[in-house]
Design a protein around this motif. Structure first.
Motif, PDB file in Angstrom:
ATOM      1  N   TRP A   1      40.634  91.490 118.341  1.00  0.00           N
ATOM      2  CA  TRP A   1      40.748  92.860 118.258  1.00  0.00           C
ATOM      3  C   TRP A   1      41.642  93.412 117.396  1.00  0.00           C
ATOM      4  O   TRP A   1      41.369  94.245 116.672  1.00  0.00           O
ATOM      5  N   TRP A   2      42.646  92.643 116.759  1.00  0.00           N
ATOM      6  CA  TRP A   2      43.717  93.127 115.504  1.00  0.00           C
ATOM      7  C   TRP A   2      43.068  92.947 114.380  1.00  0.00           C
ATOM      8  O   TRP A   2      43.605  93.836 113.376  1.00  0.00           O
ATOM      9  N   VAL A   3      42.129  91.966 114.267  1.00  0.00           N
ATOM     10  CA  VAL A   3      41.645  91.631 113.037  1.00  0.00           C
ATOM     11  C   VAL A   3      40.779  92.934 112.754  1.00  0.00           C
ATOM     12  O   VAL A   3      40.642  93.629 111.624  1.00  0.00           O
ATOM     13  N   GLY A   4      39.948  93.479 113.800  1.00  0.00           N
ATOM     14  CA  GLY A   4      39.227  94.763 113.757  1.00  0.00           C
ATOM     15  C   GLY A   4      40.097  95.815 113.519  1.00  0.00           C
ATOM     16  O   GLY A   4      39.785  96.646 112.549  1.00  0.00           O
ATOM     17  N   MET A   5      41.177  96.141 114.077  1.00  0.00           N
ATOM     18  CA  MET A   5      42.058  97.068 113.785  1.00  0.00           C
ATOM     19  C   MET A   5      42.488  97.245 112.169  1.00  0.00           C
ATOM     20  O   MET A   5      42.502  98.215 111.809  1.00  0.00           O
ATOM     21  N   VAL A   6      42.858  95.880 111.782  1.00  0.00           N
ATOM     22  CA  VAL A   6      43.382  95.851 110.415  1.00  0.00           C
ATOM     23  C   VAL A   6      42.215  96.220 109.398  1.00  0.00           C
ATOM     24  O   VAL A   6      42.473  97.150 108.640  1.00  0.00           O
ATOM     25  N   THR A   7      41.140  95.748 109.829  1.00  0.00           N
ATOM     26  CA  THR A   7      40.001  96.307 108.932  1.00  0.00           C
ATOM     27  C   THR A   7      39.529  97.739 108.928  1.00  0.00           C
ATOM     28  O   THR A   7      39.405  98.331 107.997  1.00  0.00           O
ATOM     29  N   MET A   8      39.726  98.409 110.335  1.00  0.00           N
ATOM     30  CA  MET A   8      39.573  99.823 110.169  1.00  0.00           C
ATOM     31  C   MET A   8      40.723 100.343 109.588  1.00  0.00           C
ATOM     32  O   MET A   8      40.518 101.441 108.926  1.00  0.00           O
ATOM     33  N   LEU A   9      41.943  99.911 109.614  1.00  0.00           N
ATOM     34  CA  LEU A   9      43.172 100.541 108.856  1.00  0.00           C
ATOM     35  C   LEU A   9      42.798 100.479 107.386  1.00  0.00           C
ATOM     36  O   LEU A   9      43.247 101.400 106.848  1.00  0.00           O
ATOM     37  N   VAL A  10      42.265  99.486 106.929  1.00  0.00           N
ATOM     38  CA  VAL A  10      41.812  99.364 105.252  1.00  0.00           C
ATOM     39  C   VAL A  10      40.836 100.427 105.026  1.00  0.00           C
ATOM     40  O   VAL A  10      41.075 101.340 104.452  1.00  0.00           O
ATOM     41  N   GLY A  11      39.710 100.612 106.168  1.00  0.00           N
ATOM     42  CA  GLY A  11      38.922 101.604 105.660  1.00  0.00           C
ATOM     43  C   GLY A  11      39.358 102.814 105.876  1.00  0.00           C
ATOM     44  O   GLY A  11      39.087 103.946 104.847  1.00  0.00           O
ATOM     45  N   GLU A  12      40.143 103.288 106.784  1.00  0.00           N
ATOM     46  CA  GLU A  12      40.802 104.498 106.889  1.00  0.00           C
ATOM     47  C   GLU A  12      41.782 104.979 105.883  1.00  0.00           C
ATOM     48  O   GLU A  12      41.865 106.260 105.500  1.00  0.00           O
ATOM     49  N   ILE A  13      42.373 103.925 105.406  1.00  0.00           N
ATOM     50  CA  ILE A  13      43.390 104.103 104.126  1.00  0.00           C
ATOM     51  C   ILE A  13      42.369 104.782 102.820  1.00  0.00           C
ATOM     52  O   ILE A  13      42.677 105.575 102.268  1.00  0.00           O
ATOM     53  N   ALA A  14      41.502 104.025 102.635  1.00  0.00           N
ATOM     54  CA  ALA A  14      40.375 104.427 101.612  1.00  0.00           C
ATOM     55  C   ALA A  14      39.831 105.786 102.019  1.00  0.00           C
ATOM     56  O   ALA A  14      39.740 106.449 101.024  1.00  0.00           O
ATOM     57  N   ASN A  15      39.796 105.961 103.054  1.00  0.00           N
ATOM     58  CA  ASN A  15      39.001 107.341 103.615  1.00  0.00           C
ATOM     59  C   ASN A  15      40.048 108.362 103.372  1.00  0.00           C
ATOM     60  O   ASN A  15      39.967 109.588 102.968  1.00  0.00           O
TER      61      ASN A  15
END
Length: 386
Positions: free
Chosen positions: A63-77
């Motif tokens: 779940w934390w791997v998914g959170m980090v991936t989402m965080l990268v996406g949100e930073i780009a956003n």
């Protein structure tokens, strides 16, 4: 004329940067949906599920791997909002649905039918139309200027309405209907998400101006926008986890996208006046592009198989004896016991009057075969055998 052309070229270049960042963001976020879903499934198998209030997923590495991936996406956003208007960046989030749909087909066994390819194509075509006709937004010169936009009466009315609706959904609807109606959790995420985008855009512009040498850290509005952003993001994460854990990703993604994008475009049009100065044809093209993307998400959703996993709270074992009142042959009020049913029959308990009526008819027919003329239930809820 040359200065106008140069300014237009700079705005086009800014829109292009924002578009590319939004596309990269969608890819990361689409992957994060799948990884987080797998993490939630693992955590739910080991303890209380997020959909019923459990927080065991916080101990699940996947779940934390998914959170980090989402965080990268949100930073780009987040960076994309520094360069391009929300009317351009937000609809491109549909590309994350394509990514999640394809990956869910292969990794989560949430089957994507062939017609779903048409939905993907519609999303891509609509996104292209939006990019080509996006408004060229000029960056405010300070956070104070953004603050004046935020305290306009029309945007204050929108913000107050959004907060009131969110509180109603969280306090009243979520405990009662959250497990049965997807619109509760997704509605909270979408309404709060529109405020998140506005505050994040303000913080992003403040960071961009500070990097360019115009320090915005001295404005209290900068920190207020930052606090609002963090608070809204935290609320979104909690209820998005609940939605993903309770309902199928194929259902959550398109509904969340449609509601979130519509409300964000509305909020941005009210606060930043994105469409002011644009011709009617360009505005119509952007709306058609958005409707094309929305149609693509609906086609994509309609061709996906529903999740067969139901909430654990909906299951209850049948008791070893089934009782009913006999209302025929003069024996009103008597009860009959049926010991023939096995103890391990699993039932679903729901407040569904249509199924209640159907089960009444079925049990009445069974009673008629045994020589009785009718039945009536002792409880207001019914048990329908799977």
């Amino acid at each position: 004329m040359s200065s106008d052309d140069a300014g237009g070229g700079d705005l086009f270049a800014a829109n292009l940067k924002g578009s590319l960042l939004a596309v990269a963001s969608s890819a990361f976020i689409g992957v994060s949906f799948i990884v987080k879903k797998k993490g939630l499934r693992r955590a739910g198998a080991a303890g209380s599920r997020a959909g019923v209030g459990g927080y065991g997923y916080l101990l699940e590495p996947l779940w934390w791997v998914g959170m980090v991936t989402m965080l990268v996406g949100e930073i780009a956003n987040f960076i994309a909002y520094m360069f391009a208007p929300a009317v351009l960046v937000t609809p491109l989030g549909a590309l994350s649905i394509i990514v999640s749909a394809v990956l869910a087909h292969f990794t989560l066994n949430e089957k994507l039918q062939r017609v779903g390819v048409l939905g993907c194509v519609l999303c891509i075509v609509g996104s292209t139309v939006i990019i080509l006709h996006a408004p060229q937004e000029r960056t405010p010169s300070s956070v104070d200027e953004i603050w004046h936009l935020a305290v306009q009466p029309d945007f204050l009315c929108y913000a107050a309405s959004a907060i009131a609706v969110s509180l109603f959904l969280m306090i009243y609807c979520a405990p009662r209907y959250g497990q049965m109606n997807i619109m509760v959790y997704v509605g909270i995420c979408s309404v709060i998400g529109s405020l998140t985008v506005m505050s994040i855009k303000a913080v992003g512009i403040a960071i961009k101006l500070t990097i360019e040498g115009i320090n915005q850290a001295g404005y209290f509005q900068t920190w207020l926008f930052a606090v609002v952003s963090v608070t809204c993001i935290a609320i979104q994460l909690v209820y998005l986890n609940k939605a993903l854990d309770t309902f199928n990703t194929a259902v959550v993604s398109p509904i969340y996208y449609a509601m979130f994008t519509t409300l964000t475009i509305l909020a941005s049009a009210i606060m930043f006046k994105d469409w002011s100065g644009q011709s009617a044809s360009k505005i119509a093209s952007e709306i058609c592009g958005f409707l094309t993307v929305l149609a693509g998400t609906l086609v994509l959703h309609s061709t996906r198989e529903p999740d067969q996993t139901l909430s654990a709270d909906l299951y209850a074992p049948l008791p070893p004896k089934i009782y009913w009142h006999i209302q025929g042959n003069g024996d009103i009020g008597k009860q009959k016991e049926d010991e023939s049913l096995p103890r391990d029959i699993i039932t679903v308990v729901r407040q569904d009057y249509f199924v209640y009526i159907m089960m009444t008819i079925i049990f009445s027919a069974c009673g008629a075969l045994r020589g009785q003329t009718g039945i009536s239930f002792q409880k207001k809820q019914y048990n329908s055998s799977l």
